[in-house]
Design a protein around this motif. Structure first.
Motif, PDB file in Angstrom:
ATOM      1  N   ALA A  39       8.737 -71.039  -0.382  1.00 45.26           N
ATOM      2  CA  ALA A  39       9.806 -70.185  -0.906  1.00 45.26           C
ATOM      3  C   ALA A  39      11.099 -70.982  -0.843  1.00 45.26           C
ATOM      4  CB  ALA A  39       9.921 -68.914  -0.079  1.00 45.26           C
ATOM      5  N   TRP A  40      11.964 -70.795  -1.836  1.00 48.80           N
ATOM      6  CA  TRP A  40      13.248 -71.485  -1.880  1.00 48.80           C
ATOM      7  C   TRP A  40      14.379 -70.462  -1.845  1.00 48.80           C
ATOM      8  CZ3 TRP A  40       9.058 -73.308  -4.622  1.00 48.80           C
ATOM      9  CH2 TRP A  40       8.722 -74.646  -4.427  1.00 48.80           C
ATOM     10  N   PHE A  41      15.441 -70.801  -1.111  1.00 48.06           N
ATOM     11  CA  PHE A  41      16.603 -69.926  -0.978  1.00 48.06           C
ATOM     12  C   PHE A  41      17.867 -70.670  -1.385  1.00 48.06           C
ATOM     13  CE2 PHE A  41      13.504 -68.092   1.833  1.00 48.06           C
ATOM     14  CZ  PHE A  41      13.688 -66.730   1.676  1.00 48.06           C
ATOM     15  N   ASN A  42      18.783 -69.943  -2.024  1.00 43.07           N
ATOM     16  CA  ASN A  42      20.105 -70.474  -2.342  1.00 43.07           C
ATOM     17  C   ASN A  42      20.939 -70.569  -1.067  1.00 43.07           C
ATOM     18  OD1 ASN A  42      20.109 -70.886  -5.163  1.00 43.07           O
ATOM     19  ND2 ASN A  42      20.310 -68.679  -5.506  1.00 43.07           N
ATOM     20  N   PRO A  43      21.982 -71.412  -1.065  1.00 45.22           N
ATOM     21  CA  PRO A  43      22.877 -71.468   0.081  1.00 45.22           C
ATOM     22  C   PRO A  43      23.450 -70.087   0.419  1.00 45.22           C
ATOM     23  CG  PRO A  43      23.307 -73.301  -1.376  1.00 45.22           C
ATOM     24  CD  PRO A  43      22.336 -72.399  -2.086  1.00 45.22           C
ATOM     25  N   ASP A  44      23.613 -69.825   1.686  1.00 48.13           N
ATOM     26  CA  ASP A  44      24.168 -68.590   2.252  1.00 48.13           C
ATOM     27  C   ASP A  44      23.220 -67.405   2.211  1.00 48.13           C
ATOM     28  OD1 ASP A  44      26.571 -69.758   3.072  1.00 48.13           O
ATOM     29  OD2 ASP A  44      27.468 -69.436   1.104  1.00 48.13           O
ATOM     30  N   GLN A  45      22.033 -67.546   1.661  1.00 45.32           N
ATOM     31  CA  GLN A  45      21.071 -66.445   1.716  1.00 45.32           C
ATOM     32  C   GLN A  45      20.498 -66.345   3.128  1.00 45.32           C
ATOM     33  OE1 GLN A  45      18.577 -67.403  -1.922  1.00 45.32           O
ATOM     34  NE2 GLN A  45      18.574 -65.161  -1.937  1.00 45.32           N
ATOM     35  N   ILE A  46      20.295 -65.126   3.586  1.00 46.66           N
ATOM     36  CA  ILE A  46      19.764 -64.863   4.919  1.00 46.66           C
ATOM     37  C   ILE A  46      18.315 -64.410   4.782  1.00 46.66           C
ATOM     38  CG2 ILE A  46      19.970 -63.356   6.936  1.00 46.66           C
ATOM     39  CD1 ILE A  46      23.007 -63.391   6.480  1.00 46.66           C
ATOM     40  N   PHE A  47      17.475 -64.915   5.697  1.00 45.12           N
ATOM     41  CA  PHE A  47      16.062 -64.532   5.671  1.00 45.12           C
ATOM     42  C   PHE A  47      15.490 -64.544   7.091  1.00 45.12           C
ATOM     43  CE2 PHE A  47      16.463 -69.047   4.870  1.00 45.12           C
ATOM     44  CZ  PHE A  47      15.490 -69.642   5.663  1.00 45.12           C
ATOM     45  N   GLY A  48      14.453 -63.747   7.281  1.00 42.60           N
ATOM     46  CA  GLY A  48      13.758 -63.685   8.560  1.00 42.60           C
ATOM     47  C   GLY A  48      12.462 -64.473   8.474  1.00 42.60           C
ATOM     48  N   TYR A  49      12.243 -65.371   9.426  1.00 41.05           N
ATOM     49  CA  TYR A  49      11.093 -66.276   9.413  1.00 41.05           C
ATOM     50  C   TYR A  49      10.328 -66.098  10.708  1.00 41.05           C
ATOM     51  CZ  TYR A  49       8.719 -70.798   8.485  1.00 41.05           C
ATOM     52  OH  TYR A  49       7.815 -71.795   8.222  1.00 41.05           O
ATOM     53  N   LEU A  50       9.080 -65.732  10.603  1.00 38.90           N
ATOM     54  CA  LEU A  50       8.239 -65.491  11.762  1.00 38.90           C
ATOM     55  C   LEU A  50       7.176 -66.567  11.840  1.00 38.90           C
ATOM     56  CD1 LEU A  50       7.765 -63.256  13.968  1.00 38.90           C
ATOM     57  CD2 LEU A  50       5.962 -62.431  12.482  1.00 38.90           C
ATOM     58  N   ARG A  51       7.009 -67.126  13.043  1.00 40.55           N
ATOM     59  CA  ARG A  51       5.984 -68.147  13.248  1.00 40.55           C
ATOM     60  C   ARG A  51       5.098 -67.721  14.412  1.00 40.55           C
ATOM     61  NH1 ARG A  51       8.078 -73.259  14.697  1.00 40.55           N
ATOM     62  NH2 ARG A  51       6.150 -74.153  13.974  1.00 40.55           N
ATOM     63  N   TRP A  52       3.803 -67.718  14.166  1.00 39.21           N
ATOM     64  CA  TRP A  52       2.816 -67.395  15.188  1.00 39.21           C
ATOM     65  C   TRP A  52       1.707 -68.436  15.123  1.00 39.21           C
ATOM     66  CZ3 TRP A  52      -2.412 -66.414  14.805  1.00 39.21           C
ATOM     67  CH2 TRP A  52      -3.025 -65.897  15.933  1.00 39.21           C
ATOM     68  N   GLU A  53       1.293 -68.936  16.292  1.00 40.86           N
ATOM     69  CA  GLU A  53       0.216 -69.912  16.361  1.00 40.86           C
ATOM     70  C   GLU A  53      -0.693 -69.582  17.527  1.00 40.86           C
ATOM     71  OE1 GLU A  53       1.617 -73.959  16.584  1.00 40.86           O
ATOM     72  OE2 GLU A  53       2.991 -73.673  14.903  1.00 40.86           O
ATOM     73  N   ALA A  54      -1.965 -69.912  17.379  1.00 40.45           N
ATOM     74  CA  ALA A  54      -2.936 -69.705  18.448  1.00 40.45           C
ATOM     75  C   ALA A  54      -3.885 -70.899  18.501  1.00 40.45           C
ATOM     76  CB  ALA A  54      -3.727 -68.420  18.211  1.00 40.45           C
ATOM     77  N   ASN A  55      -4.555 -71.027  19.651  1.00 37.18           N
ATOM     78  CA  ASN A  55      -5.624 -72.022  19.785  1.00 37.18           C
ATOM     79  C   ASN A  55      -6.849 -71.310  20.351  1.00 37.18           C
ATOM     80  OD1 ASN A  55      -5.224 -71.747  22.562  1.00 37.18           O
ATOM     81  ND2 ASN A  55      -4.069 -73.652  22.761  1.00 37.18           N
ATOM     82  N   ASP A  56      -7.810 -72.055  20.840  1.00 36.95           N
ATOM     83  CA  ASP A  56      -9.042 -71.445  21.355  1.00 36.95           C
ATOM     84  C   ASP A  56      -8.810 -70.543  22.558  1.00 36.95           C
ATOM     85  OD1 ASP A  56     -10.505 -72.708  19.411  1.00 36.95           O
ATOM     86  OD2 ASP A  56     -11.061 -74.407  20.687  1.00 36.95           O
ATOM     87  N   TYR A  57      -7.677 -70.688  23.238  1.00 34.92           N
ATOM     88  CA  TYR A  57      -7.419 -69.947  24.468  1.00 34.92           C
ATOM     89  C   TYR A  57      -6.438 -68.800  24.298  1.00 34.92           C
ATOM     90  CZ  TYR A  57      -9.762 -74.059  26.148  1.00 34.92           C
ATOM     91  OH  TYR A  57     -10.687 -75.058  26.327  1.00 34.92           O
ATOM     92  N   GLY A  58      -5.884 -68.633  23.113  1.00 29.01           N
ATOM     93  CA  GLY A  58      -4.960 -67.530  22.867  1.00 29.01           C
ATOM     94  C   GLY A  58      -3.703 -67.981  22.142  1.00 29.01           C
ATOM     95  N   THR A  59      -2.721 -67.102  22.131  1.00 27.34           N
ATOM     96  CA  THR A  59      -1.466 -67.362  21.431  1.00 27.34           C
ATOM     97  C   THR A  59      -0.658 -68.435  22.149  1.00 27.34           C
ATOM     98  OG1 THR A  59      -1.411 -65.100  20.613  1.00 27.34           O
ATOM     99  CG2 THR A  59       0.677 -66.289  20.638  1.00 27.34           C
ATOM    100  N   VAL A  60      -0.157 -69.394  21.380  1.00 22.92           N
ATOM    101  CA  VAL A  60       0.673 -70.457  21.942  1.00 22.92           C
ATOM    102  C   VAL A  60       2.114 -70.403  21.434  1.00 22.92           C
ATOM    103  CG1 VAL A  60      -1.236 -72.028  22.417  1.00 22.92           C
ATOM    104  CG2 VAL A  60      -0.096 -72.135  20.197  1.00 22.92           C
ATOM    105  N   LEU A  61       2.371 -69.629  20.381  1.00 24.03           N
ATOM    106  CA  LEU A  61       3.733 -69.538  19.845  1.00 24.03           C
ATOM    107  C   LEU A  61       3.966 -68.182  19.195  1.00 24.03           C
ATOM    108  CD1 LEU A  61       6.451 -70.991  19.017  1.00 24.03           C
ATOM    109  CD2 LEU A  61       5.324 -71.481  16.851  1.00 24.03           C
TER     110      LEU A  61
END
Length: 155
Positions: A39-61
């Motif tokens: 996705a591309w945003f123009n300057p000064d646009q506000i957006f919410g960015y969610l990052r979630w990561e997991a491995n074999d043992y559970g959530t890491v981020l």
């Protein structure tokens, strides 16, 4: 000459990775394959960015950020998945804080506000309150009208 756009990586690998936009109005969106998009945003646009990561043992981020796309001359924070970077208005790490931040976004939406058009000062305020486990005040219509009026007189 047009301003350069801020590029945001969106990715989904079941049970491993989920990078997605919680809110925002990208000016362009492109699917690369079933797991990746940009996705591309123009300057000064506000957006919410969610990052979630997991491995074999559970959530890491768990990370939720509210970002403002910048201009080439702006001081921007380096954010993984966001090029060339963005101004970080809010950053929450950990499941509990992220869930509180997302609940606040839902409250804003239920009150009739588009989170992408909320005053940046409110996101900074929310960052400080939620980072320390405090309960934030709700964003009001009066605050929003003051923000809109301020935008008309400030460059």
């Amino acid at each position: 000459m047009t301003e350069p756009l801020t590029r945001v990586a969106i990715r989904f690998v079941p049970k491993r990775i989920n990078y997605w936009l919680r809110f925002g109005d990208p000016v362009r969106h492109r699917y690369i394959d079933r797991q990746r998009a940009i996705a591309w945003f123009n300057p000064d646009q506000i957006f919410g960015y969610l990052r979630w990561e997991a491995n074999d043992y559970g959530t890491v981020l768990w990370r939720f950020q509210v970002l403002r796309a910048g201009r080439p001359d702006d001081v921007m924070g380096r954010v993984p998945g966001v090029l060339p970077g963005a101004e970080v208005l809010l950053r929450l790490d950990g499941k509990a804080k992220v869930k509180r931040g997302l609940a606040h976004v839902e409250t804003l939406e239920k009150a009739g506000f588009d989170p992408a058009h909320i005053a940046p000062d409110h996101w900074r305020y929310l960052h400080n309150r939620l980072s320390f486990g405090e309960t934030p005040r709700l964003y009001t219509t009066d605050q929003h009208h003051a923000w809109l009026a301020r935008r008309t007189v400030q460059p």
